[in-house]
Structure formats: C-alpha cells, structure tokens
Design a protein around this motif. Structure first.
Motif, PDB file in Angstrom:
ATOM      1  N   TRP A 123       0.832  -1.219   0.000  1.00  0.00           N
ATOM      2  CA  TRP A 123       0.000   0.000   0.000  1.00  0.00           C
ATOM      3  C   TRP A 123       0.860   1.259   0.000  1.00  0.00           C
ATOM      4  N   HIS A 124       0.494   2.213  -0.805  1.00  0.00           N
ATOM      5  CA  HIS A 124       1.200   3.499  -0.839  1.00  0.00           C
ATOM      6  C   HIS A 124       0.414   4.513  -1.681  1.00  0.00           C
ATOM      7  N   ALA A 125       0.810   5.775  -1.557  1.00  0.00           N
ATOM      8  CA  ALA A 125       0.382   6.803  -2.513  1.00  0.00           C
ATOM      9  C   ALA A 125       1.670   7.253  -3.192  1.00  0.00           C
ATOM     10  N   ASP A 126       1.616   7.531  -4.480  1.00  0.00           N
ATOM     11  CA  ASP A 126       2.855   7.782  -5.218  1.00  0.00           C
ATOM     12  C   ASP A 126       3.573   9.039  -4.740  1.00  0.00           C
ATOM     13  N   SER A 127       4.905   8.903  -4.686  1.00  0.00           N
ATOM     14  CA  SER A 127       5.775  10.018  -4.254  1.00  0.00           C
ATOM     15  C   SER A 127       5.392  10.559  -2.881  1.00  0.00           C
TER      16      SER A 127
ATOM     17  N   VAL B  70      -6.665   5.770 -14.275  1.00  0.00           N
ATOM     18  CA  VAL B  70      -6.037   6.943 -13.658  1.00  0.00           C
ATOM     19  C   VAL B  70      -6.601   7.092 -12.247  1.00  0.00           C
ATOM     20  N   TRP B  71      -5.727   7.383 -11.283  1.00  0.00           N
ATOM     21  CA  TRP B  71      -6.213   7.516  -9.900  1.00  0.00           C
ATOM     22  C   TRP B  71      -5.617   8.748  -9.225  1.00  0.00           C
ATOM     23  N   ASP B  72      -6.296   9.142  -8.138  1.00  0.00           N
ATOM     24  CA  ASP B  72      -5.925  10.347  -7.393  1.00  0.00           C
ATOM     25  C   ASP B  72      -5.122   9.943  -6.153  1.00  0.00           C
TER      26      ASP B  72
ATOM     27  N   LEU C 179      -4.973   5.183  -1.361  1.00  0.00           N
ATOM     28  CA  LEU C 179      -3.774   4.341  -1.394  1.00  0.00           C
ATOM     29  C   LEU C 179      -3.991   3.327  -2.504  1.00  0.00           C
ATOM     30  N   HIS C 180      -2.899   2.781  -3.028  1.00  0.00           N
ATOM     31  CA  HIS C 180      -3.038   1.702  -3.996  1.00  0.00           C
ATOM     32  C   HIS C 180      -1.911   0.701  -3.805  1.00  0.00           C
ATOM     33  N   SER C 181      -2.086  -0.471  -4.391  1.00  0.00           N
ATOM     34  CA  SER C 181      -1.044  -1.492  -4.303  1.00  0.00           C
ATOM     35  C   SER C 181      -1.082  -2.388  -5.528  1.00  0.00           C
TER      36      SER C 181
ATOM     37  N   LEU D  48       2.669   1.014 -19.070  1.00  0.00           N
ATOM     38  CA  LEU D  48       3.316   2.326 -19.158  1.00  0.00           C
ATOM     39  C   LEU D  48       2.625   3.255 -18.177  1.00  0.00           C
ATOM     40  N   ARG D  49       3.381   4.186 -17.644  1.00  0.00           N
ATOM     41  CA  ARG D  49       2.852   4.973 -16.530  1.00  0.00           C
ATOM     42  C   ARG D  49       3.251   6.436 -16.630  1.00  0.00           C
ATOM     43  N   ILE D  50       2.321   7.296 -16.234  1.00  0.00           N
ATOM     44  CA  ILE D  50       2.604   8.736 -16.081  1.00  0.00           C
ATOM     45  C   ILE D  50       2.125   9.136 -14.689  1.00  0.00           C
TER      46      ILE D  50
HETATM   47 FE   LIG Z   1       2.241   3.459  -7.026  1.00  0.00          FE
END
Ligand SMILES: [Fe+2]
Ligand SMILES: O=C(O)CCC(=O)C(=O)O
Length: 303
Positions: free
Chosen positions: A101-105, A251-253, A258-260, A275-277
């Motif tokens: 589990w995390h939120a990016d950056s 796409v998520w906020d 959180l996502h995993s 691929l990711r942005i």
């Molecule tokens: Fe992530």
C-alpha cells in the motif's frame, strides 16, 4: 461519454469514449471533473498511441520524472515502464514496483497528483491493482481521534527500511542522483485535498512504505498507530480491486487514495507490462498549526 460508478464510494468506469489527442483536448474539463468525483477512472479497450497517452496525462498536471532512473522510458523521461520481468539495467526488486500500500511520491517534498497506467501486456489472470479510499476511511474515524491525528507529523524517507536485510530495501539499488532526489521529508499526517478540501490521512505502511515514524511519539507508539491506521484504511469496505484487461487505461488520485500492485503473487511466466505517467501534486497542508506544512531534512551527505 458515459460513466458507471463501480463501488459505493468511488471508481468510475467510462464508456463510449476513445482517448486521443483531439478527444482529450475537447473533453479535458469533463474528465478532470469526473476524476475528482470518482477518484479512479477506468477506460477499457484503449489501444492508443504513446502520443495519445501523453496528451491524456496533461489533463492532470505536469508529468514528473521517476527519480529511479532505471524505471524511465529511454526516450520519454516522464514515462515509466513497469514490468514484472527481469529487464536489462534493472535491479530485480523493480519487478515488484508498487507492491504494498502506498500513494505515489508520498516520500517527496511535493507528493504526486494523479497516476495513470496503460496495460500493454496483461496476463490472463492476476496482477490486479488494489485501491483504498482514504477519504471514506477517514470519515469513519471518531471525531476525538481525528482531533489528535490532525496535530501529528509523519517522517518519510524513500530509502528508509526498518530491516536493512529486507530484499526490498530501496537503499540497495539507488545511486547518488536518486539519493540526492530523496531526502527525508516530514509531512502533516492529516492532509487536505488541494482541490476539494476533503481531509484524509497521509499514511503508508512501515515496512516497505518508506515511513520512519510519527514525530514526538515513541517508536513503539508510532508503530502501533501507523499499523492501526493502515489496517483501518485498507479494510475491504474501502477497497476496490481492478482486474486488468489489455489496453485498460486507469487513472487515480494519489491525494485521496492508497493503492497497491499485486505483482509479487504473479508467476514469472505471466508477463505483465504497463506504461505509466505520474503528475506533480501540490505541497501538503496540514489542517492545524501544529501539523504545519511539509518540511525537508537535508542529508548530511548533500547539505
Ligand atoms: Fe504506485
Ligand atoms: O502495477 C501496479 O498495479 C501499480 C503500480 C504502482 O504502484 C504505480 O504505478 O504507481
């Protein structure tokens, strides 16, 4: 364009829409609005070009370069390439990018806004992505506890691991450029969504989440509180599981979820590539003076 709400509180599946440079330009405002409303948007069957995908990313802000250089697309540095295979030039732990589990950056001075993925090679089963609705979880916390949480600050560092022998320990594979980009940062534990004002937790698990602990609490109390908040926020009632099909765009906020990834559970003969942005969000603002705003603790190495 039609949208169907997938769970009680979040996730919208968009149909009758094909992502392209032109359609993005025409529907930018609508998509941005739907994004805030649903937190996750799913677009199926988008066999689109990289140019279309990059244009889609501009709806959500400025694309950031991943600080782990080996994750970057060789030609377009703001694209990241996710793969569960051993790829040339990459440490093998990168196969499990995003697992846990995390939120990016979340460990950066400015945390991520939106992240979007397009599935280019998707296994017939497994490799799902999980999403947890932090705002719904926060709403269910009793008011007196929220009061306490609003006064706290969380210490984060990308390379930090409580167990230096942990095979995932991120300090093992980053070079000087990555170290310089990832000093310790201290964030308010309760954040406000910069666009909607909704409160939620800025939280990540202790083991692989790059979380050192909560300022001012003993390590034991901090560990207990973080564990209990993560357990609460990731209860099944707040979680949605996305099952990938080839050419899904999701796409998520990161400011409210959180996502995993679940790639660690995927057999190696099942190839998964996406691929990711990710876009840059805004500095986190606490809701009390004690929680303040994000601060950066410079590494001695670079100070
Ligand atoms: Fe992530
Ligand atoms: O691969 C996935 O399912 C998610 C990976 C992830 O955490 C990310 O792209 O930010």
């Amino acid at each position: 364009m039609k949208v169907k709400r997938v769970t009680n509180t979040f996730v919208g599946e968009v149909t009758d829409f094909r992502i392209s440079v032109d359609s993005v330009r025409a529907y930018r405002g609508e998509i941005a609005k739907l994004f805030l409303e649903h937190k996750v948007l799913v677009f199926r069957d988008q066999d689109i070009s990289i140019e279309d995908f990059v244009e889609f990313g501009t709806i959500f802000g400025k694309a950031e370069e991943h600080h782990v250089r080996a994750m970057r697309h060789p030609k377009i540095s703001t694209l990241t390439m996710l793969s569960n295979q051993s790829e040339k030039g990459r440490n093998d732990v990168m196969k499990y990018f995003g697992d846990g589990w995390h939120a990016d950056s979340s460990y950066k001075p400015v945390t991520a806004g939106a992240t979007m993925l397009i599935g280019t090679e998707i296994p017939s089963a497994g490799g799902d992505t999980l999403f947890a609705n932090l705002e719904a979880a926060y709403e269910d916390i009793p008011e007196h506890e929220k009061e306490f949480l609003r006064s706290l600050r969380l210490r984060h560092q990308y390379r930090w691991s409580p167990n230096r022998d942990d095979p995932w320990a991120r300090w093992k594979f980053v070079g000087e450029a990555e170290r310089r980009d990832t000093p310790e940062v201290v964030h308010p534990l309760v954040k406000q969504h910069p666009e909607t004002g909704a409160e939620s937790l800025h939280i990540a698990p202790r083991i692989i989440g790059s979380v050192i602990g909560i300022e001012g609490l003993s390590q034991e109390d901090s560990d207990k509180l973080i564990d209990s908040l993560i357990a609460h926020a990731t209860k099944s009632e707040y979680v949605h599981c996305h099952k990938w099909r080839p050419f899904d765009v999701v796409v998520w906020d990161n400011r409210s979820l959180l996502h995993s990834a679940t790639t660690k559970d995927l057999p190696q003969d099942q190839v998964r590539r996406l691929l990711r942005i990710t876009t840059t969000g805004a500095s986190l603002m606490g809701v009390t003076p004690e929680a303040g705003v994000t601060t950066v603790v410079l590494d001695e190495e670079f100070a």
